[in-house]
Write a protein that holds these residues in place. Structure first.
Motif, PDB file in Angstrom:
ATOM      1  N   ASP A 156       0.960  -1.449   0.160  1.00 55.82           N
ATOM      2  CA  ASP A 156       0.116   0.319   0.525  1.00 55.82           C
ATOM      3  C   ASP A 156       0.843   1.107   0.084  1.00 55.82           C
ATOM      4  O   ASP A 156       0.378   2.280  -0.490  1.00 55.82           O
ATOM      5  CB  ASP A 156      -0.882   0.126   1.369  1.00 55.82           C
ATOM      6  CG  ASP A 156      -2.151  -1.576   1.067  1.00 55.82           C
ATOM      7  OD1 ASP A 156      -2.419  -1.528   0.017  1.00 55.82           O
ATOM      8  OD2 ASP A 156      -2.821  -1.583   2.205  1.00 55.82           O
ATOM      9  N   ASN A 157       2.548   1.045   0.193  1.00 56.02           N
ATOM     10  CA  ASN A 157       2.720   2.485   0.773  1.00 56.02           C
ATOM     11  C   ASN A 157       3.915   2.415  -0.754  1.00 56.02           C
ATOM     12  O   ASN A 157       5.217   3.560  -0.821  1.00 56.02           O
ATOM     13  CB  ASN A 157       3.821   2.310   2.026  1.00 56.02           C
ATOM     14  CG  ASN A 157       4.498   1.286   2.587  1.00 56.02           C
ATOM     15  OD1 ASN A 157       5.108   0.254   1.278  1.00 56.02           O
ATOM     16  ND2 ASN A 157       5.636   0.776   2.537  1.00 56.02           N
ATOM     17  N   MET A 158       3.667   1.811  -1.713  1.00 52.09           N
ATOM     18  CA  MET A 158       4.223   1.568  -2.865  1.00 52.09           C
ATOM     19  C   MET A 158       5.655   0.970  -2.755  1.00 52.09           C
ATOM     20  O   MET A 158       6.224   1.498  -3.743  1.00 52.09           O
ATOM     21  CB  MET A 158       3.963   2.994  -3.938  1.00 52.09           C
ATOM     22  CG  MET A 158       2.944   3.496  -4.122  1.00 52.09           C
ATOM     23  SD  MET A 158       2.826   2.651  -5.050  1.00 52.09           S
ATOM     24  CE  MET A 158       0.555   1.892  -4.405  1.00 52.09           C
ATOM     25  N   SER A 159       5.919  -0.262  -2.043  1.00 51.55           N
ATOM     26  CA  SER A 159       7.075  -0.944  -1.612  1.00 51.55           C
ATOM     27  C   SER A 159       6.981  -2.020  -2.684  1.00 51.55           C
ATOM     28  O   SER A 159       5.431  -2.335  -2.038  1.00 51.55           O
ATOM     29  CB  SER A 159       7.496  -0.834  -0.668  1.00 51.55           C
ATOM     30  OG  SER A 159       7.654   0.644   0.308  1.00 51.55           O
ATOM     31  N   LYS A 355      -2.795  -0.011  -8.239  1.00 48.89           N
ATOM     32  CA  LYS A 355      -1.491   0.369  -7.780  1.00 48.89           C
ATOM     33  C   LYS A 355      -0.170   0.188  -8.589  1.00 48.89           C
ATOM     34  O   LYS A 355       0.998   1.390  -8.516  1.00 48.89           O
ATOM     35  CB  LYS A 355      -0.979  -0.360  -6.556  1.00 48.89           C
ATOM     36  CG  LYS A 355      -1.630   0.262  -5.206  1.00 48.89           C
ATOM     37  CD  LYS A 355      -0.904  -1.202  -3.799  1.00 48.89           C
ATOM     38  CE  LYS A 355      -1.800  -1.884  -4.109  1.00 48.89           C
ATOM     39  NZ  LYS A 355      -1.466  -3.164  -2.854  1.00 48.89           N
ATOM     40  N   ASP A 362       6.096   6.213 -11.469  1.00 49.60           N
ATOM     41  CA  ASP A 362       6.701   6.823 -10.143  1.00 49.60           C
ATOM     42  C   ASP A 362       8.133   7.605 -10.736  1.00 49.60           C
ATOM     43  O   ASP A 362       8.861   5.986 -11.958  1.00 49.60           O
ATOM     44  CB  ASP A 362       6.938   6.049  -8.871  1.00 49.60           C
ATOM     45  CG  ASP A 362       8.191   7.073  -7.896  1.00 49.60           C
ATOM     46  OD1 ASP A 362       7.806   7.251  -7.610  1.00 49.60           O
ATOM     47  OD2 ASP A 362       9.236   6.627  -8.542  1.00 49.60           O
TER      48      ASP A 362
END
Length: 505
Positions: A156-159, A355, A362
């Motif tokens: 969820d934190n884009m990791s 996601k 990014d």
């Protein structure tokens, strides 16, 4: 042209005029998406709508490079090692684990570049090389990388978090964005857009040749072709192209051992007949609905047969007539998720794969991938449109010769998928004419168990295996990740039917 042709075309156009109401109620959902549209005049509009239902919002209909796109040089193959951070333990037993992203300049095009990921095995460098093809047509293989069987998933934190059941745990894994215009693959010329399996398979074969030239240490490893959904078209064509190249000694010998089709569309004539049967079995429609919808199938069958003989506009007529069958079923089924009929869609949203787009857009990720100014097109509505005349072609026809030469085929299907349901897949596999057809038909069905729990039912003879996977929809590696990894590894090791017990199918 015969009057029979004109009657079919008239029927197709009639279906088009009356089925717009059906298409508005169809709920789409999928990781690699077989798009269904009953509106050929507006195929891009329909495709875009279906893409939105995955919570995907590509900025472009297709990936075209205009001006200074700055992704790669003109060299044949440009590849860089990925420098991305991952959370958790990879479980790797090899040192200096290699993750790569690259572009290949397709030789028989004006300006096309194919983007790919290459993930070395977490176990052994001499593990088989497995290539994965996502369907659509027109959806990026990054859908599988991050939501199905890739080395990691997006938190969820884009990791990036390691996937405990990524297929790189048992293979050296390649994902390609294809056909041209899909994902990060691109061209500046519309002439490079593919419309049939010949173009698609030739591009993939050319890529494979230069890949093994750049990675000669993997050229002798066993090689397997895998994928799902519309890749039920891509995979047999690609396998035949590789086999032909080997026989003709066209280049580097590819050690092709087998190919696997997951919830695929391969033989439309047989599979479209299974829609009403499966829908009735799953109580999506009533017997009275079945009797009405079933009347359309004869025209669908005739149109598919004409498509196989003549191609062109006959294939569009087949597309229109046959997809009306599906649309009528979904008009009755309502908000059912037709990639997993256990579920319903909430409003226009059936899956949320957003996601992936956030991550790949990014700036740091794009820099690590070496894509320059090329923007990510998760699913291309224009590629989908370009492949529409390919939709009703029968790709089963090239498979028997592969089986006769000992190349293995695994056809697997999650039991709750409607769009490429297990029933239709089982029927075309059983109907396929080859030397082992009778023996395969008489073979016993056995359990496919993982950790002592039955995860499916399978049937095998010689190089051919069919597996119905329990508790899974269209995307088996997403719904049953551990079972899917076990399936792949056992199949490649010729151990898929070991330790089973008799079970009905």
């Amino acid at each position: 042209m015969s009057s029979h042709y004109f009657s079919l075309l008239f029927l197709a156009l009639l279906f088009h005029s009356v089925s717009l109401s059906f298409s508005s109620s169809v709920k789409s959902n999928d990781g690699d998406v077989v798009f269904l549209s009953s509106a050929p005049k507006f195929p891009i509009t329909m495709a875009e709508k279906l893409i939105r239902q995955l919570n995907l919002f590509p900025k472009h209909e297709i990936n075209k490079a205009i001006g200074d796109y700055g992704a790669v040089t003109d060299q044949s193959l440009f590849e860089k090692k990925l420098n991305l951070s991952y959370i958790g333990d990879s479980g790797a037993t090899v040192q200096d684990l290699g993750h790569h992203a690259g572009y290949y300049r397709l030789p028989h095009t004006k300006d096309a570049r194919m983007f790919y990921f290459f993930f070395e095995s977490r176990s052994r460098k001499n593990d088989p090389v497995v290539i994965w093809l996502t369907g659509g047509p027109g959806c990026s293989s990054e859908l599988a990388v991050f939501y199905e069987n890739g080395p990691f998933k997006i938190a969820d934190n884009m990791s990036l978090v390691w996937n405990d059941f990524g297929w790189d745990k048992g293979s050296n894994l390649i994902y390609v964005d294809q056909p041209t215009g899909t994902g990060f693959s691109y061209s500046s010329s519309e002439d490079d857009i593919r419309h049939d399996e010949r173009g698609v398979s030739n591009d993939l074969y050319d890529f494979l040749q230069v890949f093994f030239k750049a990675h000669p240490q993997y050229a002798k490893n066993d090689f397997y072709i895998t994928g799902e959904s519309y890749a039920g078209h891509y995979i047999p064509a690609f396998a035949s192209r590789v086999h032909q190249g080997n026989k003709n000694k066209e280049g580097i010998y590819v050690n092709l051992k087998g190919f696997a089709i997951g919830n695929g569309l391969t033989d439309p004539e047989i599979q479209y007949k299974a829609y009403t049967d499966y829908a009735l079995d799953m109580k999506l429609i009533k017997k009275s609905d079945y009797n009405v919808i079933e009347k359309t199938y004869l025209k669908c069958q005739q149109a598919i047969q004409l498509c196989g003989k003549s191609g062109g506009v006959d294939c569009m007529a087949a597309y229109l007539v046959c997809t009306s069958i599906f649309n009528k079923i979904m008009n009755i089924a309502g908000d059912k998720n037709y990639y997993d009929v256990r579920k319903t869609c909430e409003g226009d949203l059936c899956y949320d794969f957003s996601k992936m787009e956030t991550f790949l857009n990014d700036q740091k990720v794009r820099q690590a991938l070496g894509v320059g100014n090329i923007e990510f097109v998760s699913c291309s509505s224009e590629v989908y449109q370009a492949m529409q005349l390919d939709w009703m072609k029968n790709l089963e026809v090239g498979i028997p010769s592969l089986l006769e030469d000992g190349i293995k085929l695994l056809v697997y299907a999650g039991e709750y998928d409607l769009i490429c349901n297990w029933l239709g897949n089982s029927r075309w596999v059983h109907a396929m004419k080859w030397s082992g057809q009778n023996a395969f038909g008489k073979a016993s069905s056995v359990s496919f168990a993982v950790d002592g729990v039955e995860k499916g039912v399978q049937k095998s003879h010689g190089p051919l295996t069919f597996l119905k996977v329990h508790d899974a929809g269209h995307m088996v590696p997403m719904d049953q990740p551990k079972a899917a990894l076990e399936m792949l590894q056992r199949w490649m090791q010729n151990k898929l039917s070991k330790d089973g017990h008799l079970a009905p199918m």
